[in-house]
Design an enzyme around this catalytic site. Structure first.
Site, PDB file in Angstrom:
ATOM      1  N   ASP A 115       0.830  -1.199   0.000  1.00  0.00           N
ATOM      2  CA  ASP A 115       0.000   0.000   0.000  1.00  0.00           C
ATOM      3  C   ASP A 115       0.869   1.255   0.000  1.00  0.00           C
ATOM      4  O   ASP A 115       1.439   1.618   1.027  1.00  0.00           O
ATOM      5  CB  ASP A 115      -0.924  -0.002   1.222  1.00  0.00           C
ATOM      6  CG  ASP A 115      -1.912   1.155   1.221  1.00  0.00           C
ATOM      7  OD1 ASP A 115      -2.042   1.818   0.168  1.00  0.00           O
ATOM      8  OD2 ASP A 115      -2.542   1.392   2.259  1.00  0.00           O
ATOM      9  N   ASP A 357      -1.481   5.323  -5.984  1.00  0.00           N
ATOM     10  CA  ASP A 357      -1.852   4.464  -4.857  1.00  0.00           C
ATOM     11  C   ASP A 357      -1.987   3.014  -5.299  1.00  0.00           C
ATOM     12  O   ASP A 357      -2.893   2.671  -6.056  1.00  0.00           O
ATOM     13  CB  ASP A 357      -3.176   4.967  -4.266  1.00  0.00           C
ATOM     14  CG  ASP A 357      -3.596   4.210  -3.007  1.00  0.00           C
ATOM     15  OD1 ASP A 357      -2.771   3.433  -2.482  1.00  0.00           O
ATOM     16  OD2 ASP A 357      -4.734   4.396  -2.562  1.00  0.00           O
TER      17      ASP A 357
END
Length: 502
Positions: A115, A357
């Protein structure tokens, strides 16, 4: 150069154990969660439109969380009354890596989601309770283990404790930890180093957790061991049964806690899957400490595309862990659509920019920009004779969708234009994916989403998000030292084969 590299590694030997060749980068395999969602061993695969629906819900929820708060928060005193939560099933579009946690003689593997939109490394620790986690199995079937032997609580006085509780004033931090009164009055935890860091609360797009900070040995890729790595040990979570390896720009992130030779630059190349497990024939390579010279020579060996195009990182004063970039325009065919101004800048309150992201599936655009892109796409598809597929739109949460077969032609090209003359022309499968839909047969949908507007009252934070689905088939390099993000077309399976043979 090799002598300087060896000297640097020897100087860091008490923290990090590295073979010399890793001056060219440490290769780590990333596993896509599609491989655990059925279709093998006689099990029934999850229908594609279900995966698309859950991924679109989760992408929207995560983008809203980034916009509303984006980061570490103090836990509320009690859950809000009469609040209902609806969380989607595991979308099957995330990527995991494995860490070994604990002493060398008793280290246990722990799967974690990659992440880049957060900055904390955490995993479940027994006893562990996860609410609303049905349908979200842990990759590899691993069960929570007790806090790793040999690890210890991080003290209240640690700078990393302060970083974890950055949203709370120091006096509140000391009070929560039970610090002496004089430390509260002086807003300092310096004289209370024996008190443990208080519980922290961390929120994601569709879940949250409460955890203690601990410090202990963490291994990576069987060749790196950090003896004093700081991580969060969670005993309670909401909708988040699997740990996360935060790769954001904060001091608690995984890259930040590695040696300087590995932390300043990393890249990954996500193998294209189109939500089909049978297409994931190799791991997706994650390369820590990516050498610029090494990366520049991979165009011929790792597929078409050649070198990187780079766009500068934007500083976000409120959410400094985000990798924010400036999106200037989107092209649909020959039509160039200027992006909303907030996509090209970040103000002093932390509003604006586009976040790169790995933890969000689909790219989110501000409503006006998305509407103009979708309209241009719809005009081109109508001109090419494609018919809308309304049922597929209702099933997936994506739009517009059309009746479509793999042999069809006429789908317009789409490209993203970033600051620095960095144009990223997306492969068709990255923005328009064909699949079988119940009731509509063969269909295809535009794989971009409406992320709302800054004026809608949803809060501050990024104006857009570049999701991992649009990053497939590219090596994406996060060059923190140079303050930029780069993109290069790659055959990611070939890149894995090339690097794993070294």
């Amino acid at each position: 150069m090799r002598i300087l590299c060896l000297v640097a590694l020897l100087a860091l030997g008490f923290l990090l154990l590295l073979p010399r060749r890793q001056c060219h980068g440490l290769l780590v395999p990333l596993t896509n969660t599609l491989s655990s969602l059925g279709g093998g061993n006689g099990t029934t695969p999850v229908p594609v439109h279900h995966l698309l629906r859950s991924s679109s819900l989760r992408s929207a929820a995560r983008h809203r969380r980034h916009r509303a708060r984006g980061g570490l928060l103090r836990p509320p005193p009690r859950p809000p009354a009469h609040r209902q939560l609806s969380l989607p099933l595991s979308p099957g579009s995330d990527y995991t890596l494995s860490l070994s946690v604990g002493s060398a003689s008793a280290a246990a593997p722990v799967p974690l989601f990659l992440d880049t939109g957060s900055d904390l490394v955490w995993f479940p620790c027994a006893p562990f309770t996860c609410m609303l986690c049905e349908g979200k199995p842990a990759p590899g079937g691993s069960a929570p283990r007790p806090p790793p032997p040999g690890s210890r609580r991080v003290p209240c006085a640690s700078p990393l404790c302060s970083a974890a509780h950055a949203s709370a004033p120091p006096s509140d931090l000391c009070a929560a930890a039970g610090c002496p009164l004089e430390d509260i009055e002086t807003a300092s935890c310096g004289a209370a180093s024996h008190h443990p860091c208080p519980l922290l609360y961390y929120a994601y797009g569709d879940g949250s957790l409460v955890a203690h900070l601990r410090r202990g040995r963490v291994g990576l890729a069987a060749s790196v061991a950090v003896e004093n790595f700081t991580f969060a040990c969670a005993h309670t979570a909401l909708g988040e049964p699997v740990g996360v390896a935060g790769f954001g720009r904060g001091p608690l992130s995984l890259p930040a806690q590695l040696s300087p030779s590995l932390s300043g630059r990393f890249s990954y190349c996500l193998v294209s899957h189109s939500f089909r497990a049978d297409r994931i024939i190799r791991p997706s390579p994650l390369i820590l400490g990516r050498s610029p010279d090494d990366a520049a020579g991979l165009g011929a060996t790792a597929g078409a595309g050649g070198g990187f195009v780079y766009t500068p990182l934007l500083h976000n004063p409120r959410h400094p862990y985000f990798y924010s970039v400036a999106l200037e325009a989107v092209s649909v065919g020959a039509t160039r659509i200027p992006a909303r101004p907030e996509l090209g800048r970040v103000d002093r309150a932390g509003n604006g920019g586009m976040v790169v992201d790995s933890g969000t599936t689909f790219t989110m655009l501000p409503s006006e920009t998305y509407a103009r892109v979708a309209e241009a796409f719809a005009r081109a598809m109508a001109a090419a004779g494609f018919a809308r597929a309304g049922r597929a739109e209702a099933q997936t949460g994506l739009r517009p969708c059309y009746r479509y077969a793999a042999a069809d032609r006429g789908v317009p090209p789409l490209a993203l234009h970033f600051r620095g003359n960095a144009t990223v022309a997306l492969p068709r499968r990255n923005y328009f994916m064909g699949f079988r839909s119940e009731g509509d047969g063969g269909v295809g949908c535009l794989m971009l989403m409406d992320g709302g507007d800054a004026s809608s009252g949803d809060g501050d934070g990024p104006a857009g998000t570049l999701g991992n689905f649009q990053q497939q088939g590219f090596e994406v390099v996060y060059d923190v030292d140079a303050g930029r993000v780069g993109f290069a077309r790659r055959r990611c399976t070939d890149l894995w084969d090339s690097l794993s043979r070294r």
